[in-house]
Each structure stands twice: as C-alpha cells, then as structure tokens.
Design a protein around this motif. Sequence first.
Motif, PDB file in Angstrom:
ATOM      1  N   ILE A 186       0.835  -1.201   0.000  1.00 20.91           N
ATOM      2  CA  ILE A 186       0.000   0.000   0.000  1.00 20.91           C
ATOM      3  C   ILE A 186       0.873   1.256   0.000  1.00 20.91           C
ATOM      4  CG2 ILE A 186      -1.626   1.341   1.411  1.00 20.91           C
ATOM      5  CD1 ILE A 186      -2.902  -1.377   2.183  1.00 20.91           C
ATOM      6  N   LEU A 187       1.950   1.242   0.760  1.00 24.48           N
ATOM      7  CA  LEU A 187       2.862   2.392   0.777  1.00 24.48           C
ATOM      8  C   LEU A 187       3.523   2.608  -0.582  1.00 24.48           C
ATOM      9  CD1 LEU A 187       4.548   2.032   4.285  1.00 24.48           C
ATOM     10  CD2 LEU A 187       2.853   3.726   3.559  1.00 24.48           C
ATOM     11  N   VAL A 188       3.886   1.531  -1.261  1.00 27.56           N
ATOM     12  CA  VAL A 188       4.486   1.643  -2.598  1.00 27.56           C
ATOM     13  C   VAL A 188       3.471   2.238  -3.581  1.00 27.56           C
ATOM     14  CG1 VAL A 188       5.325   0.294  -4.570  1.00 27.56           C
ATOM     15  CG2 VAL A 188       6.234  -0.137  -2.285  1.00 27.56           C
ATOM     16  N   VAL A 189       2.224   1.791  -3.519  1.00 25.04           N
ATOM     17  CA  VAL A 189       1.186   2.324  -4.409  1.00 25.04           C
ATOM     18  C   VAL A 189       0.973   3.810  -4.130  1.00 25.04           C
ATOM     19  CG1 VAL A 189      -1.287   2.243  -4.931  1.00 25.04           C
ATOM     20  CG2 VAL A 189       0.026   0.126  -4.804  1.00 25.04           C
ATOM     21  N   ILE A 190       0.923   4.189  -2.866  1.00 22.37           N
ATOM     22  CA  ILE A 190       0.738   5.598  -2.506  1.00 22.37           C
ATOM     23  C   ILE A 190       1.919   6.436  -3.012  1.00 22.37           C
ATOM     24  CG2 ILE A 190       0.692   7.213  -0.557  1.00 22.37           C
ATOM     25  CD1 ILE A 190      -0.990   5.096   0.939  1.00 22.37           C
ATOM     26  N   ALA A 191       3.135   5.922  -2.865  1.00 27.21           N
ATOM     27  CA  ALA A 191       4.318   6.641  -3.355  1.00 27.21           C
ATOM     28  C   ALA A 191       4.277   6.795  -4.871  1.00 27.21           C
ATOM     29  CB  ALA A 191       5.589   5.917  -2.918  1.00 27.21           C
ATOM     30  N   CYS A 192       3.856   5.756  -5.591  1.00 31.01           N
ATOM     31  CA  CYS A 192       3.764   5.839  -7.055  1.00 31.01           C
ATOM     32  C   CYS A 192       2.719   6.861  -7.481  1.00 31.01           C
ATOM     33  CB  CYS A 192       3.432   4.478  -7.646  1.00 31.01           C
ATOM     34  SG  CYS A 192       4.805   3.324  -7.592  1.00 31.01           S
ATOM     35  N   VAL A 193       1.563   6.837  -6.845  1.00 33.45           N
ATOM     36  CA  VAL A 193       0.510   7.799  -7.184  1.00 33.45           C
ATOM     37  C   VAL A 193       0.990   9.228  -6.906  1.00 33.45           C
ATOM     38  CG1 VAL A 193      -1.794   8.614  -6.516  1.00 33.45           C
ATOM     39  CG2 VAL A 193      -1.392   6.185  -6.913  1.00 33.45           C
ATOM     40  N   TYR A 194       1.641   9.443  -5.774  1.00 27.33           N
ATOM     41  CA  TYR A 194       2.156  10.771  -5.461  1.00 27.33           C
ATOM     42  C   TYR A 194       3.239  11.185  -6.459  1.00 27.33           C
ATOM     43  CZ  TYR A 194       4.370  14.695  -3.222  1.00 27.33           C
ATOM     44  OH  TYR A 194       4.885  15.931  -2.984  1.00 27.33           O
ATOM     45  N   GLY A 195       4.098  10.242  -6.829  1.00 26.73           N
ATOM     46  CA  GLY A 195       5.157  10.545  -7.792  1.00 26.73           C
ATOM     47  C   GLY A 195       4.612  10.927  -9.153  1.00 26.73           C
ATOM     48  N   ILE A 196       3.500  10.306  -9.550  1.00 21.48           N
ATOM     49  CA  ILE A 196       2.917  10.588 -10.866  1.00 21.48           C
ATOM     50  C   ILE A 196       2.044  11.845 -10.837  1.00 21.48           C
ATOM     51  CG2 ILE A 196       1.291   9.731 -12.598  1.00 21.48           C
ATOM     52  CD1 ILE A 196       2.388   6.911 -11.978  1.00 21.48           C
ATOM     53  N   HIS A 218       4.380  15.928 -16.607  1.00 17.63           N
ATOM     54  CA  HIS A 218       5.285  15.178 -15.729  1.00 17.63           C
ATOM     55  C   HIS A 218       6.611  15.018 -16.476  1.00 17.63           C
ATOM     56  CE1 HIS A 218       6.913  11.816 -13.423  1.00 17.63           C
ATOM     57  NE2 HIS A 218       6.044  12.142 -12.479  1.00 17.63           N
ATOM     58  N   ILE A 219       7.731  15.152 -15.785  1.00 19.79           N
ATOM     59  CA  ILE A 219       9.030  15.129 -16.463  1.00 19.79           C
ATOM     60  C   ILE A 219       9.321  13.803 -17.154  1.00 19.79           C
ATOM     61  CG2 ILE A 219      10.035  16.908 -14.999  1.00 19.79           C
ATOM     62  CD1 ILE A 219      11.484  14.724 -13.453  1.00 19.79           C
ATOM     63  N   VAL A 220       8.690  12.731 -16.712  1.00 18.31           N
ATOM     64  CA  VAL A 220       8.924  11.423 -17.330  1.00 18.31           C
ATOM     65  C   VAL A 220       8.033  11.208 -18.544  1.00 18.31           C
ATOM     66  CG1 VAL A 220       8.763   8.926 -16.938  1.00 18.31           C
ATOM     67  CG2 VAL A 220       9.683  10.404 -15.153  1.00 18.31           C
ATOM     68  N   PHE A 221       6.815  11.727 -18.514  1.00 19.51           N
ATOM     69  CA  PHE A 221       5.835  11.427 -19.545  1.00 19.51           C
ATOM     70  C   PHE A 221       5.744  12.469 -20.657  1.00 19.51           C
ATOM     71  CE2 PHE A 221       4.108   9.337 -15.678  1.00 19.51           C
ATOM     72  CZ  PHE A 221       4.353   8.044 -16.088  1.00 19.51           C
ATOM     73  N   PHE A 222       6.496  13.569 -20.579  1.00 13.55           N
ATOM     74  CA  PHE A 222       6.405  14.589 -21.626  1.00 13.55           C
ATOM     75  C   PHE A 222       7.007  14.047 -22.923  1.00 13.55           C
ATOM     76  CE2 PHE A 222       7.618  18.288 -24.093  1.00 13.55           C
ATOM     77  CZ  PHE A 222       6.443  19.015 -24.037  1.00 13.55           C
ATOM     78  N   PRO A 223       6.253  14.115 -24.039  1.00 12.90           N
ATOM     79  CA  PRO A 223       6.714  13.555 -25.319  1.00 12.90           C
ATOM     80  C   PRO A 223       7.600  14.533 -26.092  1.00 12.90           C
ATOM     81  CG  PRO A 223       4.487  14.351 -25.563  1.00 12.90           C
ATOM     82  CD  PRO A 223       4.878  14.596 -24.127  1.00 12.90           C
ATOM     83  N   THR A 224       8.887  14.579 -25.780  1.00 18.53           N
ATOM     84  CA  THR A 224       9.774  15.587 -26.368  1.00 18.53           C
ATOM     85  C   THR A 224       9.873  15.466 -27.884  1.00 18.53           C
ATOM     86  OG1 THR A 224      11.665  14.190 -25.858  1.00 18.53           O
ATOM     87  CG2 THR A 224      11.147  15.931 -24.291  1.00 18.53           C
ATOM     88  N   ALA A 225      10.019  14.260 -28.412  1.00 16.67           N
ATOM     89  CA  ALA A 225      10.162  14.089 -29.867  1.00 16.67           C
ATOM     90  C   ALA A 225       8.882  14.486 -30.594  1.00 16.67           C
ATOM     91  CB  ALA A 225      10.538  12.647 -30.194  1.00 16.67           C
ATOM     92  N   ARG A 226       7.747  14.035 -30.096  1.00 18.34           N
ATOM     93  CA  ARG A 226       6.474  14.371 -30.727  1.00 18.34           C
ATOM     94  C   ARG A 226       6.214  15.874 -30.640  1.00 18.34           C
ATOM     95  NH1 ARG A 226       0.482  14.230 -28.964  1.00 18.34           N
ATOM     96  NH2 ARG A 226       1.532  15.240 -27.264  1.00 18.34           N
ATOM     97  N   PHE A 227       6.542  16.481 -29.508  1.00 19.08           N
ATOM     98  CA  PHE A 227       6.354  17.921 -29.337  1.00 19.08           C
ATOM     99  C   PHE A 227       7.216  18.704 -30.324  1.00 19.08           C
ATOM    100  CE2 PHE A 227       7.815  21.876 -27.315  1.00 19.08           C
ATOM    101  CZ  PHE A 227       6.612  22.558 -27.282  1.00 19.08           C
ATOM    102  N   SER A 228       8.463  18.288 -30.517  1.00 17.21           N
ATOM    103  CA  SER A 228       9.359  18.971 -31.462  1.00 17.21           C
ATOM    104  C   SER A 228       8.802  18.894 -32.876  1.00 17.21           C
ATOM    105  CB  SER A 228      10.753  18.351 -31.404  1.00 17.21           C
ATOM    106  OG  SER A 228      11.303  18.510 -30.119  1.00 17.21           O
ATOM    107  N   ARG A 229       8.312  17.721 -33.271  1.00 20.24           N
ATOM    108  CA  ARG A 229       7.704  17.571 -34.603  1.00 20.24           C
ATOM    109  C   ARG A 229       6.464  18.446 -34.734  1.00 20.24           C
ATOM    110  NH1 ARG A 229       8.463  12.192 -33.587  1.00 20.24           N
ATOM    111  NH2 ARG A 229       6.245  11.924 -33.200  1.00 20.24           N
ATOM    112  N   GLU A 230       5.651  18.480 -33.687  1.00 14.29           N
ATOM    113  CA  GLU A 230       4.416  19.255 -33.713  1.00 14.29           C
ATOM    114  C   GLU A 230       4.686  20.755 -33.855  1.00 14.29           C
ATOM    115  OE1 GLU A 230       0.579  19.880 -30.847  1.00 14.29           O
ATOM    116  OE2 GLU A 230       1.540  17.907 -30.875  1.00 14.29           O
ATOM    117  N   LEU A 231       5.738  21.242 -33.206  1.00 12.69           N
ATOM    118  CA  LEU A 231       6.100  22.658 -33.354  1.00 12.69           C
ATOM    119  C   LEU A 231       6.406  22.991 -34.812  1.00 12.69           C
ATOM    120  CD1 LEU A 231       8.406  23.674 -30.372  1.00 12.69           C
ATOM    121  CD2 LEU A 231       6.247  24.700 -31.016  1.00 12.69           C
ATOM    122  N   VAL A 232       7.187  22.144 -35.463  1.00 15.32           N
ATOM    123  CA  VAL A 232       7.565  22.381 -36.859  1.00 15.32           C
ATOM    124  C   VAL A 232       6.339  22.311 -37.763  1.00 15.32           C
ATOM    125  CG1 VAL A 232       8.936  21.497 -38.786  1.00 15.32           C
ATOM    126  CG2 VAL A 232       9.928  21.606 -36.500  1.00 15.32           C
TER     127      VAL A 232
END
Length: 181
Positions: free
Chosen positions: A30-40, A83-97
């Motif tokens: 339960i503590l691991v699940v709570i930590a994951c939810v807080y982290g996300i 979220h710093i882990v889930f941001f799609p940098t490659a897709r975002f760069s293509r979308e800007l262009v």
Amino acid sequence: MAQKLSNKKIISSVKQRKAQKKRIIWVLSILVVIACVYGIYGNLFRINDVEIKGNIHTDTSDIQAVADATLHERRWFVFPQDHIVFFPTARFSRELVERIPGIVSAEADVSMRGLLGIHVQDRKPLGIWCNGVDDAECFFFDQDGVVFKPSFAFTGSVFAMWRKEGVVVNLGQVVPCTALC
C-alpha cells in the motif's frame, strides 16, 4: 502432555509470524502504491517552467501556446504530460515544426528541475510574396519558398517583393517555382 502443549505453542507462533509477514507485505504494498501515485500526480516531478530560445522571427507566444496545449494533455488518458517522465519531447518537437510555419527545426528537453527547454531554428526571410496586385496580403518566404510569416508591403524596400497574378499562397505553403523563376 507437556510435549503436545509446546508443539501447539510452536505451531501457533509460526502461524502468527506468517500472519504478521502478510500484514507487513500488505502495508508495504500500500505504501508503494501511494508513493507511485504521489510521484505521478504530485507536484514534485511536474514541469513548472518553459524556456524558449532561438526564435527571432517566430513569436514566443505562438510557441508557448503549443507547449501549453501539450502540457495539459494526458498520455494514454491517464498520465499527465506535464510530468518530467511522460512529456513527449520528440512528438512535441515535430508538432512545433508542423504547426508553426516559421520554424525549420525544434528540439525540446526536460530537466529534473521541471524546466521544459525549447530550442528552435527560425526560417530566414529571403523575400516577400504578395497575393494580388493591391498588396493586401504579403508574406515573408525563405530560401525553400516556404511562406512563413505575414509581412507589410512597405518592407518591400528592404526585401525583394514578388507577386504573380492569379497565384495565391497562404502561410505554410510553398511559392510555386513558376512564380519565382
């Protein structure tokens, strides 16, 4: 008789230890699940600042608008893209262009401090294309003939002005070679 009693105590204490181990595993799970939810979903790993570099002819507000739209989306309908882990940098760069005609290339990266860094390379104006004879709609175009930013007719004193009757070109389109050549 004393032997039976001690065996029962041993069996009882073994069962108690097993039950205690199960409780500890459940609590840790339960503590691991709570930590994951807080982290996300917590604010600790969120992108909280955007830094834009390299834009000369492209408005910062246009780039910021695309960044804001991407940051407010969710990945797989669950995970926040700010979220710093889930941001799609490659897709975002293509979308800007794709969405901003004045950008030749873009590169995005996310730092652990929650900073989204965007570096763009703008198109360089080569000339001005005007739709129609009355110079009502004029645009800058680059060496590839891509029309990328509105212009005023009076900037024709600095840049060469081009027009051809019957040829209408909009932002993001390429001026036909027959009109320039």
